[in-house]
Design an enzyme around this catalytic site. Structure first.
Site, PDB file in Angstrom:
ATOM      1  N   HIS A 206       0.842  -1.204   0.000  1.00 51.48           N
ATOM      2  CA  HIS A 206       0.000   0.000   0.000  1.00 51.48           C
ATOM      3  C   HIS A 206       0.873   1.249   0.000  1.00 51.48           C
ATOM      4  O   HIS A 206       0.677   2.175  -0.786  1.00 51.48           O
ATOM      5  CB  HIS A 206      -0.915  -0.027   1.232  1.00 51.48           C
ATOM      6  CG  HIS A 206      -1.808   1.166   1.347  1.00 51.48           C
ATOM      7  ND1 HIS A 206      -1.494   2.269   2.100  1.00 51.48           N
ATOM      8  CD2 HIS A 206      -2.992   1.447   0.746  1.00 51.48           C
ATOM      9  CE1 HIS A 206      -2.454   3.164   1.978  1.00 51.48           C
ATOM     10  NE2 HIS A 206      -3.380   2.684   1.172  1.00 51.48           N
TER      11      HIS A 206
ATOM     12  N   ARG B  11     -13.696   3.217 -11.289  1.00 52.54           N
ATOM     13  CA  ARG B  11     -13.966   1.899 -10.704  1.00 52.54           C
ATOM     14  C   ARG B  11     -14.881   2.025  -9.503  1.00 52.54           C
ATOM     15  O   ARG B  11     -14.627   2.840  -8.610  1.00 52.54           O
ATOM     16  CB  ARG B  11     -12.644   1.254 -10.266  1.00 52.54           C
ATOM     17  CG  ARG B  11     -12.834  -0.113  -9.650  1.00 52.54           C
ATOM     18  CD  ARG B  11     -11.520  -0.727  -9.254  1.00 52.54           C
ATOM     19  NE  ARG B  11     -10.956  -0.084  -8.078  1.00 52.54           N
ATOM     20  CZ  ARG B  11      -9.785  -0.424  -7.537  1.00 52.54           C
ATOM     21  NH1 ARG B  11      -9.061  -1.376  -8.086  1.00 52.54           N
ATOM     22  NH2 ARG B  11      -9.327   0.201  -6.476  1.00 52.54           N
TER      23      ARG B  11
ATOM     24  N   GLU C  55      -9.119  -9.191 -13.250  1.00 57.47           N
ATOM     25  CA  GLU C  55      -8.115  -9.286 -12.187  1.00 57.47           C
ATOM     26  C   GLU C  55      -8.235 -10.610 -11.441  1.00 57.47           C
ATOM     27  O   GLU C  55      -7.365 -10.963 -10.658  1.00 57.47           O
ATOM     28  CB  GLU C  55      -8.246  -8.115 -11.220  1.00 57.47           C
ATOM     29  CG  GLU C  55      -9.655  -7.955 -10.641  1.00 57.47           C
ATOM     30  CD  GLU C  55      -9.828  -6.672  -9.831  1.00 57.47           C
ATOM     31  OE1 GLU C  55      -8.855  -6.207  -9.226  1.00 57.47           O
ATOM     32  OE2 GLU C  55     -10.962  -6.139  -9.807  1.00 57.47           O
TER      33      GLU C  55
ATOM     34  N   GLY D 139      -6.375  -5.591 -14.137  1.00 55.37           N
ATOM     35  CA  GLY D 139      -5.873  -5.190 -12.826  1.00 55.37           C
ATOM     36  C   GLY D 139      -4.763  -6.166 -12.480  1.00 55.37           C
ATOM     37  O   GLY D 139      -4.982  -7.177 -11.835  1.00 55.37           O
ATOM     38  N   THR D 140      -3.571  -5.845 -12.946  1.00 56.40           N
ATOM     39  CA  THR D 140      -2.503  -6.850 -12.868  1.00 56.40           C
ATOM     40  C   THR D 140      -1.940  -7.024 -11.463  1.00 56.40           C
ATOM     41  O   THR D 140      -1.268  -8.013 -11.205  1.00 56.40           O
ATOM     42  CB  THR D 140      -1.373  -6.510 -13.852  1.00 56.40           C
ATOM     43  OG1 THR D 140      -1.013  -5.139 -13.689  1.00 56.40           O
ATOM     44  CG2 THR D 140      -1.819  -6.758 -15.273  1.00 56.40           C
ATOM     45  N   ASN D 141      -2.204  -6.080 -10.550  1.00 55.33           N
ATOM     46  CA  ASN D 141      -1.763  -6.326  -9.168  1.00 55.33           C
ATOM     47  C   ASN D 141      -2.493  -7.547  -8.625  1.00 55.33           C
ATOM     48  O   ASN D 141      -1.882  -8.520  -8.183  1.00 55.33           O
ATOM     49  CB  ASN D 141      -2.085  -5.141  -8.256  1.00 55.33           C
ATOM     50  CG  ASN D 141      -1.278  -3.907  -8.591  1.00 55.33           C
ATOM     51  OD1 ASN D 141      -0.325  -3.982  -9.357  1.00 55.33           O
ATOM     52  ND2 ASN D 141      -1.661  -2.786  -8.027  1.00 55.33           N
ATOM     53  N   ASP D 142      -3.826  -7.476  -8.646  1.00 56.07           N
ATOM     54  CA  ASP D 142      -4.604  -8.584  -8.102  1.00 56.07           C
ATOM     55  C   ASP D 142      -4.463  -9.824  -8.977  1.00 56.07           C
ATOM     56  O   ASP D 142      -4.398 -10.944  -8.464  1.00 56.07           O
ATOM     57  CB  ASP D 142      -6.070  -8.197  -7.955  1.00 56.07           C
ATOM     58  CG  ASP D 142      -6.293  -7.389  -6.682  1.00 56.07           C
ATOM     59  OD1 ASP D 142      -5.290  -7.087  -6.007  1.00 56.07           O
ATOM     60  OD2 ASP D 142      -7.438  -7.076  -6.361  1.00 56.07           O
TER      61      ASP D 142
ATOM     62  N   CYS E 223      -4.439  -1.339 -15.656  1.00 57.80           N
ATOM     63  CA  CYS E 223      -4.448  -0.280 -14.649  1.00 57.80           C
ATOM     64  C   CYS E 223      -3.731  -0.706 -13.383  1.00 57.80           C
ATOM     65  O   CYS E 223      -3.831  -0.061 -12.365  1.00 57.80           O
ATOM     66  CB  CYS E 223      -5.877   0.142 -14.342  1.00 57.80           C
ATOM     67  SG  CYS E 223      -6.871  -1.165 -13.645  1.00 57.80           S
TER      68      CYS E 223
END
Lengths: 753, 753
Positions: A316, A498, A627, A648-651, A713
């Site tokens: 974060h 979003r 994601e 949503g490539t983080n998740d 994103c």
């Protein structure tokens, strides 16, 4: 072969002993008999370490030397160097055998290193250093101070002018700034080596722009050769390295260089305290946390920099800091932070709240003292604090970005939740918003009318739909106002907004914060036990995989309704006032097309209602984030219902690789060391694994809906390697935090070349 | 059309009023004038509700009646019925129009319902009930008690013998037990309807076996028609329904029917207390927890049943309970459990620890009183407590399973961690172990020498590799002993043994258990602050995606080394003693082939060392679980290195769908109601999403290694629908908890048909 097995310092010991005996400082002060004694000492050292005499056959010596160079490829220093500089895929090194020339054959001899242009700022001026009667080692050893190259004219004008000529010819030949090593042996100039010069990003920028202007290279070359990984350093404030050197300040420890830039301020451990100090006492603070959470957003917004003991490159703290362009060192695991005692301990040193420290987000270094900080000129110009004519750097930057934009196909958007960030991102060249996280608007930001988080908490604690709607009604005008501001800042550029994404517990003070719970109870005039019970009820073992995203709005459609209403009413308001707005409503965490369809129906119903009420229709899009791996493998079905995909490539990385980005710091760095992953998959997209799912989804999505708009994103949107992948796979745009927009533009152009 | 819009009770009111006026009990006691009055009342009711007169045209009446039947398809009761009975994909119902016959035309008329065999136990004996001078409603209304069908011979011998004849002809024709409705109108028998009879699983078993023996059906038919979803009920202990009925005990609340069977015992809230009460006081206990964790394993092992307030069908409690064949009701969210006060409150009633309650794992019902429990005969026979000749049920079961086994291709293994469970599973027909979870062996089980969990904690709290190895050395002989026991119980069947999987924090008392932390500190003779600090250090935001599985052994190879050594030494020991052992070592949570390769190298090194030391080589396999989506999409690469794949579909579902199985109870049931998912994806494999990844992995894995052994070891391995999928996709085996082995065998045979 043999010589290498003798530790280098054993030879130095021999030499030092002889100099000590002779009471001299420089090697050149030793006479022939001294050197003979030194050589005897060297031979003994060789014999001692290898058990054999030093070979007297020159061919054997040469072979040993060649072998030593070849073997050096795998010594620790070289391995580390390649790691640090991301040099991969090479099989080994080569060896050039040359006859030796000597710079230490008296005062008509000398050695030097020069650059055809300035490696620090890129100025087109000959730059370098030399030493007469010396060998290369004498410069390295630092015993004698080398002289600036321009002075060589006085020592040896002939060689100097020859060197100037060589400088011009080599640059013309290689069409790049050269780093040249030379020796003068008894008045004769020998060029030992030339190579493209290493330089700072500032020097890269100036040399590229000026070489295009000089006609030395074309725009494509100027764009292609920029090291994209360094580009962002152009925008960051910087710790004053002169100050650090002068005062000999040593780093306390090192964390991850999570967001570039230098920052200095007094230690503050709590967000509220940070806000108070900044607002009321006008202090510069550095927020120091074990980890940060959305509740810290206010403190992070006012801090000079952020330092955390836990979390990786996409924790974060790291993500938000990069989004804000705020320097951040994350996961400095040596730090021991005691919130209760308000102390920070590291390597035996203890710091109290209020003491000054500094962080270097370029390197991850943490300093236990105040260090002066300089701002980036480009940012000052882009934000209008400085006019372009006052900054050569900014002029070069603007020229360079014009070349970049002429060459790219991929659009670049930004992740932004506020008009202020949006303004900055547009100045950085963003062509729209790719991700507006609406839940960030659920917290009270400094300078805003308070009451947001209170209304959100009221909504969460409500027991009936009616009470939830009552609380949501309070949020509606605030969200609508947010969107009006963002649409205005975008001036007609599209905005992907979003809907609420995080689990609800993020909006309540947790178990370990009974004081916070009591405050909430007081504010909402309900028993504290009710707050505690709700927190307990909302507790999740794995919140990342829990009750969040569209799951919330499937169960509580009234949240979606409020948000969609706010978006569409805001867009109509802006358009009615003569402006433009292009809303794209994005439903997060879709795993199954039927989830999407339910949310879409809810949204369309509200939108049609608003259209009817306002007597006006406006264009909008409805789409989803991809994601959840399941969404990627069923993308064909989802694309039939959704107008756009945003990866949503983080998740998607978290779920595809099974890595919690908040927890994986314990093993991911080691994984990269072991070569399991080439890069941390949260920093650089894992093309083989996560990328395969993306390719499947793009292929099957476009097969189902040929005009499907596709973007990314996640934090990866600002990583040059990932941008290249996105170009190749056929994305329409990438989206990243405002400060990464320029590098994304660059990477998009490089990918197109 | 018209009549249906009148609420049924409005008609009843009219009839009841007339009976009340006449002071009579039965409809048949009303005379013609009464009936006329009733009809007038009915006509008024119709008029009142529909605004129109009741149609007098018979065709209009008939059309209205037909429409009413067609429309009934979508009334609440029918929708609910189809949901409960998993009836899908039908377009609607059909209507038969028949002329009416009357069972209430005097004492030579009557009606009845009969079964060609007993629907409760399957006995081949005519079974049913009838009433003379009555209509069907009279039986339903329950005012008159029907008589057993055999008595009909006395009333109407002719009709009775005709019925016997019909019974035989219908069974011969339909080749299944029939549920027949009939009417006798003035001495003439009419068959109104016949259909395949609903029956208990006990009746299914007996009818299938006996019909094969009678030559009525073949083995394929007998296997195909068994409702696999019910099959497990054969093995569960059952609450005595007579007892419940007799004492009119009403359920307190209902949770999820997580593990079948009835259980009764005194409430205990803590595992340690449960063990103490059972061992020392020989009490029967029911473990009641908010949720369970691996620390509760001891208490779960001794409890009659398990009741939890949180968690879904694959929560820890549910999975472990099913594995143990222990009845469990999970996620009974109405329960309020107060550990501190040791009370359980539900619907205003408060129960203290020690009070008796009962649960029905078939239905999810919870009873606030003691209820008597009967064991399953089949289990008694399989475990040797009863001889087969004493149980007709067990004889039928064994005959039936022989048919099943003749028809299936897919092998069935079991998930088992103890010799005892393995013995049971082998008795249930398991052909090996598909998943032996070694970390369960890290806890002290009742009856074992204690010290395991202490050694594990010592290992976790160790600060150096040396200290870790010291602690692991204590575990080695215990693990080896476990494996020896398991290999012996398997008698040469293969055993897939999974290396340590859960995050380490599961072995330490958490923050909310300072007493437990103090105990650990005392046992290990270290400061409690060190224990607390380690717990804090190991805390994870999303442990599911954290530092676990092969990630642990990549970082701490010594754990893998100890486990692999224990496995191979145990196998050699068993083989050396003349036995057989077929170890398959499984490395969990692989996401990247390079992770697997590192672990494989570590394992092979240890194995070769053991071979050398023991002077003996034995065959073994090394493979991996496919449970991280990334492993599925890179299965081709992994299969080049791994000899087998076992799909861990619990985790694969969690990560592919993004559902934490411990948390998703908040929305998944609603998701199924809304039709987003057809079934909870943790109970029935999501074939479209998760299944697509599995198909990809099987295809690409087999392409890379044609003899790749493929199985499934998630909870889904015992779900009949999933077993069908596994057969179709080409798996070699499924693995499930011991008590689900028979149903998996059945489902495998059904899939092959």
């Amino acid at each position: 072969d043999v010589a290498l097995e003798v530790p280098h310092h054993d030879f130095e010991k021999v030499l030092d002993a002889q100099k000590h005996k002779r009471k001299v400082k420089n090697d050149t002060d030793l006479d022939a008999s001294d050197l003979r004694a030194v050589i005897e000492g060297y031979l003994k050292a060789v014999k001692k370490h290898t058990g054999a005499d030093f070979p007297t056959d020159p061919r054997a010596q040469l072979r040993a030397a060649i072998d030593a160079v070849l073997r050096s490829w795998n010594n620790d220093r070289c391995v580390k160097y390649r790691q640090l500089n991301d040099i991969r895929g090479l099989k080994g090194t080569a060896v050039n055998v040359q006859s030796m020339v000597y710079g230490n054959m008296g005062i008509t001899s000398g050695i030097g290193v020069c650059f055809t242009r300035n490696p620090a700022d890129g100025e087109n001026r000959f730059y370098g250093e030399y030493l007469m009667n010396a060998q290369g080692e004498d410069v390295v050893a630092g015993i004698r101070t080398p002289q600036p190259i321009s002075d060589l004219e006085k020592n040896d004008a002939h060689s100097y002018h020859q060197l100037l000529d060589v400088r011009g010819r080599l640059e013309q030949h290689y069409k790049d700034m050269q780093d040249i090593e030379f020796t003068i042996q008894e008045g004769k100039l020998y060029i030992l080596q030339t190579r493209n010069g290493k330089r700072t990003v500032f020097s890269w920028l100036r040399t590229c722009v000026e070489m295009v202007e000089e006609g030395l290279i074309d725009e494509k070359t100027a764009v292609k050769r920029m090291p994209a990984g360094e580009f962002n350093k152009l925008f960051a404030p910087i710790l004053d390295s002169e100050d650090i050197k002068k005062r000999s300040i040593k780093p306390l420890t090192r964390g991850l260089n999570a967001s570039p830039g230098g920052a200095c301020g007094q230690i503050v451990f709590h967000s509220a305290e940070a806000e108070k100090l900044v607002k009321e006492k006008k202090k510069k603070v550095l927020l120091v946390r074990i980890e940060t959470s959305p509740e810290d957003i206010g403190g992070m917004a006012v801090a000079q920099g952020i330092l955390t003991a836990r979390g990786g490159m996409t924790s974060h703290a790291a993500v938000v800091a990069r989004g804000m362009g705020c320097p951040c060192v994350a996961g400095a695991s040596d730090l021991q932070i005691d919130y209760a005692k308000k102390t920070l301990t590291v390597g035996g040193q203890k710091f109290k709240e209020g003491e000054q420290i500094a962080i270097d987000g370029f390197t991850g270094d943490v300093y236990g003292a105040a260090v002066s900080v300089k701002p980036s000129e480009i940012v000052q110009v882009l934000s209008g604090d400085l006019t372009e004519d006052k900054s050569l750097l900014a002029r070069h930057y603007n020229k360079y970005m014009a070349m970049v934009d002429r060459l790219r196909r991929l659009k670049v958007r930004t992740n932004s939740d506020t008009p202020k960030d949006t303004d900055m991102a547009v100045a950085f060249g963003a062509e729209g918003i790719g991700l507006c996280r609406t839940e960030h608007m659920f917290f009270d930001l400094p300078g805003q009318k308070p009451g947001r988080v209170l209304a959100v908490r009221e909504m969460i604690l409500a027991e009936t739909e009616k009470d939830r709607r009552k609380a949501l009604a309070k949020l509606l005008p605030m969200q609508r106002g947010d969107f009006v501001g963002i649409f205005k800042a975008l001036a007609g550029r599209p905005a992907t907004i979003r809907l609420i994404d995080p689990p609800l517990h993020e909006f309540l003070p947790q178990k370990d914060n009974p004081k916070g719970q009591r405050a909430v109870a007081r504010e909402l005039k309900i028993p504290v036990a009710k707050v505690a019970a709700k927190v307990e009820e909302l507790h999740e073992f794995n919140p990342m995989l829990g009750f969040r995203g569209c799951r919330l709005t499937v169960i509580y459609p009234e949240i979606l309704e409020m948000q969609v209403r706010a978006i569409i009413e805001a867009a109509i308001q802006v358009i009615a006032a003569g402006g433009a707005a292009e809303p794209e409503i994005m439903i997060p965490l879709i795993g199954h097309v039927r989830e999407y369809e339910i949310c879409r129906q809810q949204a369309v119903a509200v939108i049609e209602e608003v259209f009817t009420k306002k007597g006006r229709r406006i264009p909008y899009k409805l789409g989803t984030m991809i994601e959840v791996p399941r969404a990627a493998v069923t993308a064909g079905a989802i694309a039939k219902a959704a107008e756009f995909f945003s990866f949503g490539t983080n998740d998607l990385t978290q779920m595809t690789c099974g890595f919690s980005r908040d927890d994986s710091g314990r093993f991911l760095p080691r994984y990269v060391e072991l070569g399991i992953y080439d890069y941390e998959p949260f920093a650089v997209l894992d093309q083989e694994g996560v990328g395969r799912l993306i390719r499947m989804a793009v292929e099957e999505g476009r097969a189902a809906r040929p005009d499907l708009k596709i973007g990314i994103c996640g934090e990866h949107g600002g990583d040059p390697k990932t941008v290249g992948f996105c170009h190749k796979v056929g994305f329409d745009y990438v989206s990243c935090s405002p400060y990464r927009v320029p590098v994304a533009r660059l990477a998009a152009a490089q990918a197109a070349l």
